[in-house]
Write a protein that holds these residues in place. Structure first.
Motif, PDB file in Angstrom:
ATOM      1  N   LEU A 115       1.026  -1.310   0.047  1.00 45.57           N
ATOM      2  CA  LEU A 115      -0.087  -0.094   0.009  1.00 45.57           C
ATOM      3  C   LEU A 115       0.882   1.226  -0.039  1.00 45.57           C
ATOM      4  O   LEU A 115       2.001   1.424   0.669  1.00 45.57           O
ATOM      5  CB  LEU A 115      -1.128  -0.003   1.122  1.00 45.57           C
ATOM      6  N   GLU A 116       0.434   2.238  -0.751  1.00 39.21           N
ATOM      7  CA  GLU A 116       1.127   3.538  -0.840  1.00 39.21           C
ATOM      8  C   GLU A 116       0.132   4.657  -1.353  1.00 39.21           C
ATOM      9  O   GLU A 116      -0.702   4.025  -1.896  1.00 39.21           O
ATOM     10  CB  GLU A 116       2.323   3.549  -1.892  1.00 39.21           C
ATOM     11  N   PHE A 117       0.347   5.939  -0.575  1.00 42.13           N
ATOM     12  CA  PHE A 117      -0.395   6.926  -0.926  1.00 42.13           C
ATOM     13  C   PHE A 117       0.216   8.062  -1.887  1.00 42.13           C
ATOM     14  O   PHE A 117       1.575   7.605  -1.808  1.00 42.13           O
ATOM     15  CB  PHE A 117      -0.968   7.743   0.236  1.00 42.13           C
ATOM     16  N   HIS A 118      -0.300   8.642  -2.214  1.00 45.39           N
ATOM     17  CA  HIS A 118       0.509   9.896  -3.060  1.00 45.39           C
ATOM     18  C   HIS A 118       0.119  11.021  -2.614  1.00 45.39           C
ATOM     19  O   HIS A 118      -0.767  11.657  -2.504  1.00 45.39           O
ATOM     20  CB  HIS A 118       0.135   9.675  -4.834  1.00 45.39           C
ATOM     21  N   TYR A 119       1.326  11.828  -2.456  1.00 46.48           N
ATOM     22  CA  TYR A 119       1.191  13.389  -1.839  1.00 46.48           C
ATOM     23  C   TYR A 119       0.406  14.295  -2.542  1.00 46.48           C
ATOM     24  O   TYR A 119       0.492  14.785  -3.727  1.00 46.48           O
ATOM     25  CB  TYR A 119       2.837  13.982  -1.696  1.00 46.48           C
ATOM     26  N   GLY A 120      -0.698  14.669  -1.785  1.00 44.32           N
ATOM     27  CA  GLY A 120      -1.784  15.584  -2.284  1.00 44.32           C
ATOM     28  C   GLY A 120      -2.736  15.232  -3.087  1.00 44.32           C
ATOM     29  O   GLY A 120      -3.767  15.962  -3.316  1.00 44.32           O
ATOM     30  N   VAL A 121      -2.878  13.801  -3.429  1.00 48.88           N
ATOM     31  CA  VAL A 121      -3.812  13.344  -4.296  1.00 48.88           C
ATOM     32  C   VAL A 121      -4.902  12.750  -3.472  1.00 48.88           C
ATOM     33  O   VAL A 121      -4.731  11.841  -2.629  1.00 48.88           O
ATOM     34  CB  VAL A 121      -3.324  12.029  -5.172  1.00 48.88           C
ATOM     35  N   GLU A 122      -6.091  13.191  -3.689  1.00 49.31           N
ATOM     36  CA  GLU A 122      -7.187  12.885  -2.859  1.00 49.31           C
ATOM     37  C   GLU A 122      -8.148  11.940  -3.792  1.00 49.31           C
ATOM     38  O   GLU A 122      -7.951  11.823  -5.002  1.00 49.31           O
ATOM     39  CB  GLU A 122      -8.064  14.158  -2.642  1.00 49.31           C
ATOM     40  N   GLY A 123      -9.082  11.113  -3.310  1.00 46.11           N
ATOM     41  CA  GLY A 123      -9.821  10.330  -3.911  1.00 46.11           C
ATOM     42  C   GLY A 123     -10.082   8.659  -3.032  1.00 46.11           C
ATOM     43  O   GLY A 123      -9.492   8.583  -2.069  1.00 46.11           O
ATOM     44  N   SER A 124     -10.636   7.880  -3.905  1.00 41.75           N
ATOM     45  CA  SER A 124     -10.862   6.516  -3.427  1.00 41.75           C
ATOM     46  C   SER A 124      -9.764   5.838  -4.037  1.00 41.75           C
ATOM     47  O   SER A 124      -9.376   6.025  -5.048  1.00 41.75           O
ATOM     48  CB  SER A 124     -12.317   5.894  -3.694  1.00 41.75           C
ATOM     49  N   GLN A 125      -9.331   4.827  -3.098  1.00 43.33           N
ATOM     50  CA  GLN A 125      -8.247   3.993  -3.259  1.00 43.33           C
ATOM     51  C   GLN A 125      -8.729   2.501  -2.688  1.00 43.33           C
ATOM     52  O   GLN A 125      -8.832   2.442  -1.548  1.00 43.33           O
ATOM     53  CB  GLN A 125      -6.957   4.596  -2.776  1.00 43.33           C
ATOM     54  N   ASN A 126      -8.525   1.403  -3.592  1.00 45.60           N
ATOM     55  CA  ASN A 126      -8.602   0.136  -3.288  1.00 45.60           C
ATOM     56  C   ASN A 126      -7.361  -0.763  -3.000  1.00 45.60           C
ATOM     57  O   ASN A 126      -6.480  -0.434  -3.749  1.00 45.60           O
ATOM     58  CB  ASN A 126      -9.413  -0.640  -4.282  1.00 45.60           C
ATOM     59  N   CYS A 127      -7.193  -1.529  -2.250  1.00 41.83           N
ATOM     60  CA  CYS A 127      -6.279  -2.319  -1.767  1.00 41.83           C
ATOM     61  C   CYS A 127      -6.792  -3.757  -1.147  1.00 41.83           C
ATOM     62  O   CYS A 127      -7.100  -3.733  -0.108  1.00 41.83           O
ATOM     63  CB  CYS A 127      -5.366  -1.672  -0.684  1.00 41.83           C
TER      64      CYS A 127
END
Length: 289
Positions: free
Chosen positions: A70-82
């Motif tokens: 799992l990783e997020f991205h700086y400043g990027v909003e929204g839904s993310q599935n894992c």
């Protein structure tokens, strides 16, 4: 006088810069942020240490969607599935600890990137992290678990000389928690070997403060939430409302008013044929003495 103005400008610039982070590198917009979690014993829930008596950190389980942890991205909003493809026996018992709050799902994110500059005869500065605890909700059963798989992830940043919404910045803090914990449709029944589908709703705060409606900090995320689609939606809604209102007025209200109003009084007709006027208007009529 000019020297005084220049000095005041320099002091103001220094004050603005001092209010933000200025030391070390900072994240660029959309830079990947890898999630690492505390390694724990599946038997006791206690954290595991390495040979230097330091807490051991391991990557978050691999997501089937990306084939990466799992990783997020700086400043990027929204839904993310894992989706974790298969829950092992050890991870299943760890989930029991997490859900029952016997041990937290303690993770971390890099506050800033690693320094890329080597200084002669000086060690590299230590990597800085912020804690990110996943408050995973659910219920324990004798043979299975119910896990609330929808989670909110809120991340705060400290801007670094940010002028535009997508400028660089440094992570300040964060938290993740399950939502819809009473909604059965938002949870999954889980046994060993089953996949665990997690859905994250990620939001970013441009400052360490919480948003408010009566203060100076407003919820705008990293880049605001007023997009072209929002403007188009408002304009189309206004036009649709105007068309419906106009059709109702000209098709129903106006005809009823015209049918209910007599021709006299508002017409230029006078006495009319045979001396009996169509109405009591103000039109021409022959004078009778």
């Amino acid at each position: 006088m000019r020297l005084l103005l220049v000095s005041l400008w320099a002091l103001g610039l220094a004050a603005r810069v001092g209010a933000t982070d200025t030391g070390g590198p900072s994240h660029r917009y959309a830079a990947p942020l890898h999630v690492e979690c505390m390694n724990r014993s599946s038997e006791t829930g206690e954290h595991i240490q390495n040979e230097r008596q330091e807490i051991q950190w391991i990557p978050f389980p691999t997501c089937a969607e990306t084939d990466r942890p799992l990783e997020f991205h700086y400043g990027v909003e929204g839904s993310q599935n894992c989706t974790i493809p298969s829950v092992s026996d050890a991870f299943f018992h760890l989930l029991e600890f997490y859900i029952h709050s016997d041990a937290p799902l303690s993770c971390r994110l890099p506050a800033r990137p690693r320094a890329q500059v080597d200084i002669l005869n000086e060690p590299q500065p230590a990597q800085e992290y912020i804690p990110l605890v996943f408050a995973l909700a659910g219920t324990l059963q004798l043979s299975h678990l119910h896990v609330s798989t929808r989670m909110n992830v809120l991340l705060h940043t400290t801007p670094k000389r940010r002028i535009r919404a997508h400028d660089t910045g440094v992570l300040d803090s964060g938290v993740a928690y399950s939502t819809s914990t009473l909604d059965e449709s938002a949870s999954v029944k889980l046994i060993i070997g089953d996949p665990l589908p997690l859905r994250f709703s990620v939001r970013w705060f441009p400052t360490p403060e919480l948003p408010s409606t009566d203060g100076t900090v407003m919820w705008q995320g990293m880049g605001g939430h007023v997009y072209a689609s929002t403007v188009v939606y408002v304009v189309l809604s206004f036009l649709a409302g105007a068309v419906v209102a106009g059709a109702w007025f000209y098709g129903k209200v106006l005809p009823e008013r015209l049918r209910g109003r007599g021709l006299g009084g508002a017409t230029p007709l006078g006495a009319g044929v045979g001396g009996n006027g169509v109405g009591n208007g103000w039109g021409y009529s022959k004078r009778i003495d």
